[in-house]
Design a protein around this motif. Structure first.
Motif, PDB file in Angstrom:
ATOM      1  N   VAL A 119       0.865  -1.171   0.000  1.00  0.00           N
ATOM      2  CA  VAL A 119       0.000   0.000   0.000  1.00  0.00           C
ATOM      3  C   VAL A 119       0.907   1.228   0.000  1.00  0.00           C
ATOM      4  O   VAL A 119       1.828   1.327   0.810  1.00  0.00           O
ATOM      5  CB  VAL A 119      -0.930   0.006   1.235  1.00  0.00           C
ATOM      6  CG1 VAL A 119      -1.767   1.278   1.264  1.00  0.00           C
ATOM      7  CG2 VAL A 119      -1.823  -1.229   1.229  1.00  0.00           C
ATOM      8  N   VAL A 120       0.631   2.142  -0.936  1.00  0.00           N
ATOM      9  CA  VAL A 120       1.444   3.338  -1.097  1.00  0.00           C
ATOM     10  C   VAL A 120       0.539   4.561  -0.936  1.00  0.00           C
ATOM     11  O   VAL A 120      -0.484   4.678  -1.605  1.00  0.00           O
ATOM     12  CB  VAL A 120       2.138   3.339  -2.484  1.00  0.00           C
ATOM     13  CG1 VAL A 120       2.842   4.656  -2.737  1.00  0.00           C
ATOM     14  CG2 VAL A 120       3.103   2.168  -2.592  1.00  0.00           C
ATOM     15  N   SER A 121       0.928   5.467  -0.077  1.00  0.00           N
ATOM     16  CA  SER A 121       0.167   6.687   0.166  1.00  0.00           C
ATOM     17  C   SER A 121       0.276   7.633  -1.023  1.00  0.00           C
ATOM     18  O   SER A 121       1.356   7.800  -1.601  1.00  0.00           O
ATOM     19  CB  SER A 121       0.684   7.399   1.411  1.00  0.00           C
ATOM     20  OG  SER A 121       0.066   8.676   1.532  1.00  0.00           O
ATOM     21  N   VAL A 122      -0.857   8.276  -1.354  1.00  0.00           N
ATOM     22  CA  VAL A 122      -0.878   9.277  -2.426  1.00  0.00           C
ATOM     23  C   VAL A 122      -0.965  10.697  -1.856  1.00  0.00           C
ATOM     24  O   VAL A 122      -1.273  11.629  -2.588  1.00  0.00           O
ATOM     25  CB  VAL A 122      -2.038   9.023  -3.420  1.00  0.00           C
ATOM     26  CG1 VAL A 122      -1.869   7.667  -4.088  1.00  0.00           C
ATOM     27  CG2 VAL A 122      -3.395   9.130  -2.741  1.00  0.00           C
ATOM     28  N   GLU A 123      -0.688  10.842  -0.584  1.00  0.00           N
ATOM     29  CA  GLU A 123      -0.814  12.149   0.058  1.00  0.00           C
ATOM     30  C   GLU A 123       0.351  13.087  -0.238  1.00  0.00           C
ATOM     31  O   GLU A 123       0.252  14.288   0.014  1.00  0.00           O
ATOM     32  CB  GLU A 123      -1.006  11.980   1.557  1.00  0.00           C
ATOM     33  CG  GLU A 123      -2.336  11.305   1.871  1.00  0.00           C
ATOM     34  CD  GLU A 123      -2.596  11.194   3.348  1.00  0.00           C
ATOM     35  OE1 GLU A 123      -2.946  12.236   3.941  1.00  0.00           O
ATOM     36  OE2 GLU A 123      -2.446  10.087   3.894  1.00  0.00           O
ATOM     37  N   GLY A 124       1.432  12.562  -0.798  1.00  0.00           N
ATOM     38  CA  GLY A 124       2.573  13.407  -1.157  1.00  0.00           C
ATOM     39  C   GLY A 124       2.475  13.866  -2.603  1.00  0.00           C
ATOM     40  O   GLY A 124       1.430  13.747  -3.246  1.00  0.00           O
ATOM     41  N   THR A 125       3.591  14.340  -3.114  1.00  0.00           N
ATOM     42  CA  THR A 125       3.659  14.773  -4.510  1.00  0.00           C
ATOM     43  C   THR A 125       3.713  13.548  -5.423  1.00  0.00           C
ATOM     44  O   THR A 125       3.930  12.422  -4.964  1.00  0.00           O
ATOM     45  CB  THR A 125       4.926  15.616  -4.756  1.00  0.00           C
ATOM     46  OG1 THR A 125       6.077  14.770  -4.575  1.00  0.00           O
ATOM     47  CG2 THR A 125       4.989  16.820  -3.829  1.00  0.00           C
ATOM     48  N   ARG A 126       3.557  13.799  -6.712  1.00  0.00           N
ATOM     49  CA  ARG A 126       3.662  12.721  -7.706  1.00  0.00           C
ATOM     50  C   ARG A 126       5.020  12.029  -7.567  1.00  0.00           C
ATOM     51  O   ARG A 126       5.123  10.809  -7.588  1.00  0.00           O
ATOM     52  CB  ARG A 126       3.488  13.310  -9.108  1.00  0.00           C
ATOM     53  CG  ARG A 126       3.805  12.359 -10.228  1.00  0.00           C
ATOM     54  CD  ARG A 126       3.906  13.142 -11.567  1.00  0.00           C
ATOM     55  NE  ARG A 126       4.320  12.312 -12.657  1.00  0.00           N
ATOM     56  CZ  ARG A 126       5.582  12.038 -12.963  1.00  0.00           C
ATOM     57  NH1 ARG A 126       6.568  12.506 -12.243  1.00  0.00           N
ATOM     58  NH2 ARG A 126       5.868  11.276 -14.003  1.00  0.00           N
ATOM     59  N   GLU A 127       6.080  12.823  -7.417  1.00  0.00           N
ATOM     60  CA  GLU A 127       7.426  12.279  -7.312  1.00  0.00           C
ATOM     61  C   GLU A 127       7.591  11.444  -6.042  1.00  0.00           C
ATOM     62  O   GLU A 127       8.206  10.380  -6.066  1.00  0.00           O
ATOM     63  CB  GLU A 127       8.470  13.411  -7.350  1.00  0.00           C
ATOM     64  CG  GLU A 127       8.562  14.122  -8.679  1.00  0.00           C
ATOM     65  CD  GLU A 127       7.404  15.103  -8.956  1.00  0.00           C
ATOM     66  OE1 GLU A 127       6.715  15.547  -7.999  1.00  0.00           O
ATOM     67  OE2 GLU A 127       7.176  15.407 -10.135  1.00  0.00           O
ATOM     68  N   GLU A 128       7.055  11.941  -4.935  1.00  0.00           N
ATOM     69  CA  GLU A 128       7.151  11.191  -3.676  1.00  0.00           C
ATOM     70  C   GLU A 128       6.404   9.867  -3.775  1.00  0.00           C
ATOM     71  O   GLU A 128       6.901   8.827  -3.328  1.00  0.00           O
ATOM     72  CB  GLU A 128       6.593  12.024  -2.514  1.00  0.00           C
ATOM     73  CG  GLU A 128       7.463  13.212  -2.144  1.00  0.00           C
ATOM     74  CD  GLU A 128       6.775  14.193  -1.210  1.00  0.00           C
ATOM     75  OE1 GLU A 128       7.513  14.936  -0.524  1.00  0.00           O
ATOM     76  OE2 GLU A 128       5.526  14.247  -1.160  1.00  0.00           O
ATOM     77  N   THR A 129       5.217   9.896  -4.371  1.00  0.00           N
ATOM     78  CA  THR A 129       4.426   8.670  -4.513  1.00  0.00           C
ATOM     79  C   THR A 129       5.133   7.686  -5.438  1.00  0.00           C
ATOM     80  O   THR A 129       5.188   6.484  -5.156  1.00  0.00           O
ATOM     81  CB  THR A 129       3.007   8.994  -5.029  1.00  0.00           C
ATOM     82  OG1 THR A 129       2.393   9.916  -4.117  1.00  0.00           O
ATOM     83  CG2 THR A 129       2.156   7.747  -5.135  1.00  0.00           C
ATOM     84  N   THR A 130       5.713   8.194  -6.528  1.00  0.00           N
ATOM     85  CA  THR A 130       6.461   7.323  -7.448  1.00  0.00           C
ATOM     86  C   THR A 130       7.641   6.686  -6.738  1.00  0.00           C
ATOM     87  O   THR A 130       7.894   5.484  -6.906  1.00  0.00           O
ATOM     88  CB  THR A 130       6.940   8.123  -8.685  1.00  0.00           C
ATOM     89  OG1 THR A 130       5.800   8.667  -9.358  1.00  0.00           O
ATOM     90  CG2 THR A 130       7.720   7.237  -9.642  1.00  0.00           C
ATOM     91  N   GLU A 131       8.362   7.455  -5.936  1.00  0.00           N
ATOM     92  CA  GLU A 131       9.512   6.916  -5.193  1.00  0.00           C
ATOM     93  C   GLU A 131       9.077   5.824  -4.217  1.00  0.00           C
ATOM     94  O   GLU A 131       9.749   4.803  -4.085  1.00  0.00           O
ATOM     95  CB  GLU A 131      10.265   8.028  -4.456  1.00  0.00           C
ATOM     96  CG  GLU A 131      11.107   8.889  -5.356  1.00  0.00           C
ATOM     97  CD  GLU A 131      12.197   8.113  -6.100  1.00  0.00           C
ATOM     98  OE1 GLU A 131      12.831   7.206  -5.508  1.00  0.00           O
ATOM     99  OE2 GLU A 131      12.404   8.419  -7.293  1.00  0.00           O
ATOM    100  N   LEU A 132       7.959   6.046  -3.516  1.00  0.00           N
ATOM    101  CA  LEU A 132       7.446   5.028  -2.593  1.00  0.00           C
ATOM    102  C   LEU A 132       7.068   3.753  -3.347  1.00  0.00           C
ATOM    103  O   LEU A 132       7.359   2.637  -2.896  1.00  0.00           O
ATOM    104  CB  LEU A 132       6.242   5.559  -1.828  1.00  0.00           C
ATOM    105  CG  LEU A 132       6.506   6.649  -0.787  1.00  0.00           C
ATOM    106  CD1 LEU A 132       5.170   7.228  -0.275  1.00  0.00           C
ATOM    107  CD2 LEU A 132       7.321   6.089   0.363  1.00  0.00           C
TER     108      LEU A 132
END
Length: 170
Positions: A148-161
């Motif tokens: 499960v990956v949070s989408v609460e950050g930026t696009r880049e942060e979510t992609t990194e997660l």
């Protein structure tokens, strides 16, 4: 996933969670093909959703078959495809293709996702179906191959997660 294989990723989540955006970015970072799962829906499914009606399991069957076929065709070289895969039985249908399948479940608060749906243009899924998607959502089980990956950050942060989760499973 075994060490010698390429990633075979299904980016899942409710409508508006960022599946297409993160899926494309993840495929690019992994160097594998990308497929927009929504493009595999039969025209009747799209018409039904545009009319504000949720799909039934019967409606989803041919779509899930197409998603599974795409995964099967990409087992040797990997790939990333989007598919809401809200229920365990849908994910089981996809993992039956290959033990390589790994789910990246994009998740966030309903309010955030509703805002994102309201801001987008040109998508067939109306915001009115979001609550039904959250109601139908069966979270990934501990024994399912995924994260499960949070989408609460930026696009880049979510992609990194998402990338870190896929790499940790390799």
């Amino acid at each position: 996933m075994p060490d010698h294989t390429f990633p075979l990723v299904v980016v899942t989540g409710v409508s508006g969670s960022g599946k297409s955006t993160i899926g494309r970015a993840l495929a690019e970072r992994l160097g594998v093909p990308y497929e927009e799962g929504d493009d595999l829906h039969p025209p009747d499914n799209i018409a039904k959703m545009e009319a504000g009606a949720p799909l039934t399991d019967e409606d989803r069957a041919p779509w899930l078959d197409r998603v599974a076929a795409w995964l099967g065709a990409h087992v040797q070289h990997g790939g990333v495809i989007t598919c809401s895969a809200l229920k365990r039985r849908y994910r089981d249908r996809l993992t039956a293709v290959s033990p390589q399948v790994f789910f990246v479940h994009l998740h966030g608060p309903v309010e955030l996702i509703a805002e994102r749906i309201a801001a987008r243009r040109g998508h067939f899924m109306p915001a009115s179906l979001l609550r039904s998607q959250f109601a139908a959502l069966e979270p990934l089980g501990a024994e399912e191959p995924g994260a499960v990956v949070s989408v609460e950050g930026t696009r880049e942060e979510t992609t990194e997660l998402a990338l870190a989760a896929v790499r940790a499973a390799s």
